[in-house]
Design a protein around this motif. Structure first.
Motif: not given
Length: 528
Positions: A433-461
């Protein structure tokens, strides 16, 4: 960088920007070109951050690349880092890195304030540990493109600056990128003379000795003013030598209490009289929500294309109690002359309106509380009880348990994680679902991740959809900047730009190589 040949070798400037900056700092006198602030300065370190001409490499780089470049400077023994670069995104890792260099490594970092001509923050310049440099013209008038905000620290020459480009040429450029090496060069000369000073003492000397411009004292347009070497040298020689204890504070009489301003109740009216000079077509203005408002940047009213010696009465009734910014512009850069031109604001009261002489004059009024509020959690997903607030997309998105015999070691935290795989199809995880952010001027996203078998020309978004619109990319995480099978914590901050609701999406495209990204502890927060 470590390459000693080819287009990415640090000695090849395909963008013709770094050589222009370097020439301003240190170009020698060859009786035919330009002379730098510190001609032939010894032991200059050059670390390449951007790529090659004709590619996106001249326009952007990764946070991790910038941090690595700064760390290379530190490791090489550099005491001053000059960065004629910047962008709109901030990073906790970046902020902490430069703060540590200032606090712990006695380093002075100087960076360009930005060229968008507005009050937006540009990073890394707007981190508190860094001297943010604005640009002035030859008459010490702020350049119209120079960004202005409460992090601008000082200003320098940045309009029509000639310097070295490439291997043997010269070019004339304008920008805060050009102003920055002037300030860095002055800092370099100053510190080489006053070698017993700390980074904080050199910074204080530059600030306190700057030629005051604009509003008396420090302001958002010029900072402390235009950099001046001899004044800074005198400050460290005669006013406050390095290592000297601070003078005792001068007692001040108890001030007469100022009556508090009349509070805004529901709404107020804005009333302004604008008189043009004999070049009325040069004058325009806008009234918009200022920093501190949830509608920051939204224009309330605007006008222009006036006649010569014209009197215009502007009335905007029923403005809500909020923070506003009035900007008056002159396209020629000579302001509004008096007589007979001028600006008079009769409501709200108490706004000083001097005749301005440059490209732009601005004033903020209303309820302008720019103190950042606390971050508030909007959504938190650790995938311990399934997909939670996310839904998987594509055929290669999975939930992985830590007990999985083949992949359990890739779960960053707890017992489960989300896995993206760029195999034969695109894979995504998207907010349900879409989250109501009308009360905010800034947003922050934090997360943990690990890569496996990724070559130098590959990425995620990391992508975002606002108010039901298409997903656009906020951050790209290229495998060339991260090692495989190493756990990382990432954070991205970005403005809401007035959006009412948002959805987040993590996406990994199909490449057929069977590469993996494992995500966990995804937290979305908002700040008013």
């Amino acid at each position: 960088n470590s390459q000693n040949s080819g287009s990415l070798y640090f000695g090849v400037d395909g963008c013709k920007h770094g050589t222009h900056v370097a020439g301003t700092v240190a170009a020698n006198d060859n009786n035919g070109g330009v002379i730098g602030v510190y001609p032939g300065a010894p032991d200059i370190k050059i670390v390449k951050v951007f790529g090659t001409s004709g590619s996106a490499g001249c326009g952007w780089s990764y946070t991790s690349s910038l941090i690595a470049a700064a760390e290379d400077c530190k490791d090489s023994g550099a005491k001053i880092i000059s960065m004629s670069l910047g962008g709109g995104g901030s990073s906790f890792t970046e902020r902490n890195t430069f703060q540590g260099m200032f606090d712990n490594d006695d380093m002075l970092v100087i960076a360009a304030a930005g060229n968008d001509g507005n009050a937006a923050y540009s990073y890394p310049a707007s981190y508190p540990s860094i001297m943010s440099v604005g640009a002035n013209d030859v008459n010490n008038v702020r350049a119209s493109f120079s960004q202005y905000n409460d992090e601008v620290d000082i200003s320098g020459p940045g309009v029509l600056v000639k310097s070295t480009t490439g291997t043997s040429g010269y070019s004339i450029y304008s920008g805060t990128s050009m102003a920055t090496p002037h300030v860095s060069g002055v800092a370099l000369v100053l510190w080489n003379k006053h070698t017993g000073c700390t980074n904080a003492e050199i910074r204080e000397a530059l600030e306190q000795s700057a030629l005051d411009l604009g509003t008396p004292g420090r302001d958002n347009y010029y900072g402390h003013g235009a950099v001046k070497y001899w004044a800074a040298d005198n400050y460290l020689t005669n006013v406050k030598p390095c290592g000297a204890p601070p003078p005792p504070p001068t007692p001040v009489p108890t001030p007469v209490p100022t009556p508090p301003p009349t509070p805004c109740v529901d709404t107020f009216d804005f009333v302004m009289e604008l008189k043009t000079d004999n070049w009325g077509s040069e004058t325009s203005w806008d009234l918009k929500y200022a920093e501190g408002s949830n509608q920051q940047g939204t224009i309330v009213n605007q006008g222009g294309d006036y006649g010569d010696f014209q009197t215009v009465n502007i009335v905007q009734n029923g403005l809500s109690c909020d923070c506003y910014e009035l900007n008056v512009y002159d396209t020629y850069g000579d302001g509004i002359y008096e007589p007979p031109g001028g600006i008079t604001i009769t409501s709200p009261t108490g706004i000083a309106t001097p005749i301005f002489s440059g490209f732009e004059w601005s004033v903020e009024f209303g309820t302008c509380d720019t103190t950042p509020s606390e971050w508030e959690e909007i959504a938190n997903d650790d995938f311990e009880n399934g997909w939670g607030n996310f839904v998987d997309g594509g055929t290669d998105a999975r939930l992985i348990r830590s007990t999985n015999a083949n992949q359990g070691q890739y779960v960053p935290s707890g017992g489960r994680a989300a896995r993206l795989r760029d195999n034969t199809n695109e894979s995504t995880i998207t907010h349900r679902v879409a989250y109501d952010v009308s009360a905010y001027s800034m947003l922050r996203v934090s997360f943990k991740f690990i890569l496996r078998s990724m070559e130098n020309n590959e990425d995620f978004w990391l992508q975002i959809s606002t108010d039901g619109g298409p997903f656009i990319t906020l951050s790209e995480y290229a495998s060339g900047n991260y090692d495989n099978e190493v756990f990382y914590d990432e954070t991205a901050e970005f403005p809401t730009n007035g959006a009412s609701n948002v959805k987040l999406r993590f996406r990994c495209d199909a490449s057929g190589n069977g590469d993996y990204v494992y995500l966990d502890d995804i937290i979305l927060e908002g700040q008013a």
